[in-house]
Design an enzyme around this catalytic site. Structure first.
Site, PDB file in Angstrom:
ATOM      1  N   ASN A 100      52.903  39.974  43.190  1.00 28.66           N
ATOM      2  CA  ASN A 100      52.335  40.087  41.849  1.00 28.66           C
ATOM      3  C   ASN A 100      50.812  40.241  41.966  1.00 28.66           C
ATOM      4  O   ASN A 100      50.082  39.260  41.996  1.00 28.66           O
ATOM      5  CB  ASN A 100      52.717  38.842  41.040  1.00 28.66           C
ATOM      6  CG  ASN A 100      52.228  38.912  39.610  1.00 28.66           C
ATOM      7  OD1 ASN A 100      51.506  39.834  39.241  1.00 28.66           O
ATOM      8  ND2 ASN A 100      52.615  37.937  38.811  1.00 28.66           N
ATOM      9  N   CYS A 110      48.784  39.728  37.459  1.00 34.47           N
ATOM     10  CA  CYS A 110      48.927  38.785  36.342  1.00 34.47           C
ATOM     11  C   CYS A 110      47.652  38.783  35.499  1.00 34.47           C
ATOM     12  O   CYS A 110      46.564  38.514  36.017  1.00 34.47           O
ATOM     13  CB  CYS A 110      49.214  37.378  36.849  1.00 34.47           C
ATOM     14  SG  CYS A 110      49.423  36.228  35.478  1.00 34.47           S
TER      15      CYS A 110
HETATM   16  C1  LIG Z   1      57.036  35.645  29.209  1.00 37.50           C
HETATM   17  C2  LIG Z   1      56.727  36.580  30.344  1.00 37.50           C
HETATM   18  C3  LIG Z   1      56.471  36.066  31.620  1.00 37.50           C
HETATM   19  C4  LIG Z   1      56.170  36.920  32.666  1.00 37.50           C
HETATM   20  N1  LIG Z   1      55.953  36.403  33.895  1.00 37.50           N
HETATM   21  C5  LIG Z   1      55.722  37.233  34.950  1.00 37.50           C
HETATM   22  C6  LIG Z   1      55.565  36.720  36.261  1.00 37.50           C
HETATM   23  O1  LIG Z   1      55.647  35.523  36.517  1.00 37.50           O
HETATM   24  N2  LIG Z   1      55.325  37.608  37.261  1.00 37.50           N
HETATM   25  C7  LIG Z   1      55.249  38.963  37.054  1.00 37.50           C
HETATM   26  O2  LIG Z   1      55.040  39.726  38.007  1.00 37.50           O
HETATM   27  N3  LIG Z   1      55.417  39.480  35.809  1.00 37.50           N
HETATM   28  C8  LIG Z   1      55.652  38.658  34.775  1.00 37.50           C
HETATM   29  N4  LIG Z   1      55.848  39.177  33.524  1.00 37.50           N
HETATM   30  C9  LIG Z   1      55.784  40.646  33.319  1.00 37.50           C
HETATM   31  C10 LIG Z   1      57.182  41.277  33.341  1.00 37.50           C
HETATM   32  O3  LIG Z   1      57.795  41.087  34.586  1.00 37.50           O
HETATM   33  C11 LIG Z   1      57.131  42.786  33.009  1.00 37.50           C
HETATM   34  O4  LIG Z   1      56.463  43.455  34.046  1.00 37.50           O
HETATM   35  C12 LIG Z   1      56.437  43.069  31.693  1.00 37.50           C
HETATM   36  O5  LIG Z   1      56.834  42.147  30.720  1.00 37.50           O
HETATM   37  C13 LIG Z   1      56.675  44.476  31.164  1.00 37.50           C
HETATM   38  O6  LIG Z   1      58.039  44.724  30.973  1.00 37.50           O
HETATM   39  P1  LIG Z   1      58.785  44.541  29.558  1.00 37.50           P
HETATM   40  O7  LIG Z   1      57.994  45.283  28.531  1.00 37.50           O
HETATM   41  O8  LIG Z   1      60.155  45.095  29.798  1.00 37.50           O
HETATM   42  O9  LIG Z   1      58.825  43.085  29.286  1.00 37.50           O
HETATM   43  C14 LIG Z   1      56.143  38.329  32.451  1.00 37.50           C
HETATM   44  C15 LIG Z   1      56.410  38.833  31.176  1.00 37.50           C
HETATM   45  C16 LIG Z   1      56.699  37.988  30.125  1.00 37.50           C
HETATM   46  C17 LIG Z   1      56.991  38.584  28.777  1.00 37.50           C
END
Ligand SMILES: Cc1cc2nc3c(=O)[nH]c(=O)nc-3n(C[C@H](O)[C@H](O)[C@H](O)COP(=O)(O)O)c2cc1C
Length: 346
Positions: A146, A149
């Site tokens: 990651n 973030c």
């Molecule tokens: C509540 C939440 C927590 C997340 N935690 C992480 C995380 O711990 N590590 C990470 O690489 N991405 C994290 N993400 C990002 C998601 O993995 C993803 O890349 C991002 O939400 C975009 O995709 P989506 O629009 O389908 O949600 C998080 C997203 C959300 C909404």
């Protein structure tokens, strides 16, 4: 149930058969049954969803990001709804390396799905510590680093948005594991292509494009910020066109697979990402809306391909990728399938 490699089974016997489309995806040494993965931080450690989703039918599960030390995350409020999306400022809350190994890893090994562990660190050294500890652990098929973030004050998306730093860090991590090494990139950069190239140079097997976009939400009536921090990460349908463009840009820049992420809420969305060059996709926010969403994405995707007589996902991949000098026409070399599938005017 025994699985034929690369051919996913479908629970609904009346619909188009998943078994008739070859969906297999290779990410370095990792072979995925199909291209639908659950995105980090949106699917816990997989077992939380095991009672609603047949995890064995998914391409894979990506864990919540793990850091060396446990993190409590940011104080509430950490989630805010936005038009067509959500903002989060969780701040990498996780159990830390030791509890991950002791409590989560044994359960992950029992999931029956390909497991990708997401790793996060404030420095290259911290990531190396994690990789030294987990790089050879059985049951982990790959690692997603990651690098993106937006919700931490140290070691977040800004810190990692430096191509040379990414390259050096991956060169350091590469010898520590023989499993798939995936770099997850931030969209909030001048050139996602430059970051993707640096990851390829550093020995990554794939890049994920993209993590959440930095966003902000204020409550005018109560004169306050809706989140505990000034900004959060925006996800969901609101970011799909932006993420699609970043995914295409990354896929055009590197030869390694690109995993698309951002706003994928349906099989059609997933097909768009694969159409612009993604090898696989991640489903994130959708799992909060519909816990079975990732499986539905896969089913819809296959139904669309079957309806159009596409027998291998690879034949569809890149069919919609515009050339850098073109607005959005299919690539001539891949145009045949796109042309065949395009409805004709009578
Ligand atoms: C509540 C939440 C927590 C997340 N935690 C992480 C995380 O711990 N590590 C990470 O690489 N991405 C994290 N993400 C990002 C998601 O993995 C993803 O890349 C991002 O939400 C975009 O995709 P989506 O629009 O389908 O949600 C998080 C997203 C959300 C909404």
């Amino acid at each position: 149930m025994t699985k034929r490699p690369g051919l996913a089974e479908r629970s609904d016997p009346t619909g188009p058969r998943i078994g008739s489309v070859d969906l297999m995806v290779r990410i370095g040494p990792l072979t995925l049954l199909n291209p639908v993965l659950t995105a980090s931080g949106t699917f816990g450690y997989g077992d939380e969803y095991a009672h609603v989703v047949d995890l064995g039918t998914l391409g894979g599960v990506i864990t919540k990001t793990v850091t060396v030390k446990p993190r409590p995350g940011n104080p509430p409020t950490r989630i805010a709804e936005t038009p067509a999306g959500m903002l989060n400022s969780i701040g990498l809350e996780n159990v830390g390396l030791e509890r991950f190994r002791r409590e989560k890893l044994p359960k992950l090994r029992e999931l029956g799905a390909a497991v990708v562990a997401s790793l996060g660190g404030e420095t290259p050294r911290e990531l190396a510590r994690l990789m030294e500890a987990l790089g050879d652990e059985p049951g982990i098929g790959g690692f997603e680093i990651n690098f993106s973030c937006p919700n931490v004050s140290k070691g977040g998306a800004r810190y990692w948005a430096v191509p040379r730093r990414l390259e050096r860090t991956l060169l350091m991590l590469r010898p520590l594991t023989r499993r798939a090494l995936i770099a997850k990139l931030s969209p909030d950069v001048t050139s996602v292509a430059d970051l993707a190239k640096a990851c390829e140079q550093g020995g990554a097997d794939a890049v994920t494009a993209v993590n959440t976009f930095v966003g902000m939400s204020v409550d005018l009536d109560h004169v306050r910020n809706r989140l505990n921090r000034s900004t959060g990460g925006l996800s969901g349908p609101a970011i799909k066109p932006l993420a699609l463009a970043r995914c295409w840009e990354a896929a055009a820049a590197v030869a390694i697979p690109v995993i698309g992420s951002g706003g994928i809420m349906s099989g059609r969305d997933a097909l768009e990402f694969i159409g612009v060059g993604a090898a696989a996709v991640q489903v994130g926010t959708l799992s909060f809306v519909r816990p079975r969403g990732a499986g539905e994405v896969l089913d819809e995707m296959v139904a669309w391909l079957v309806e159009r007589g596409v027998r291998r996902l690879d034949d569809w991949r890149g069919s919609l990728a515009p050339r850098p000098d073109e607005a959005c026409a299919p690539r001539p070399s891949r145009g045949t399938l796109a042309e065949r599938l395009r409805p004709r005017r009578r």
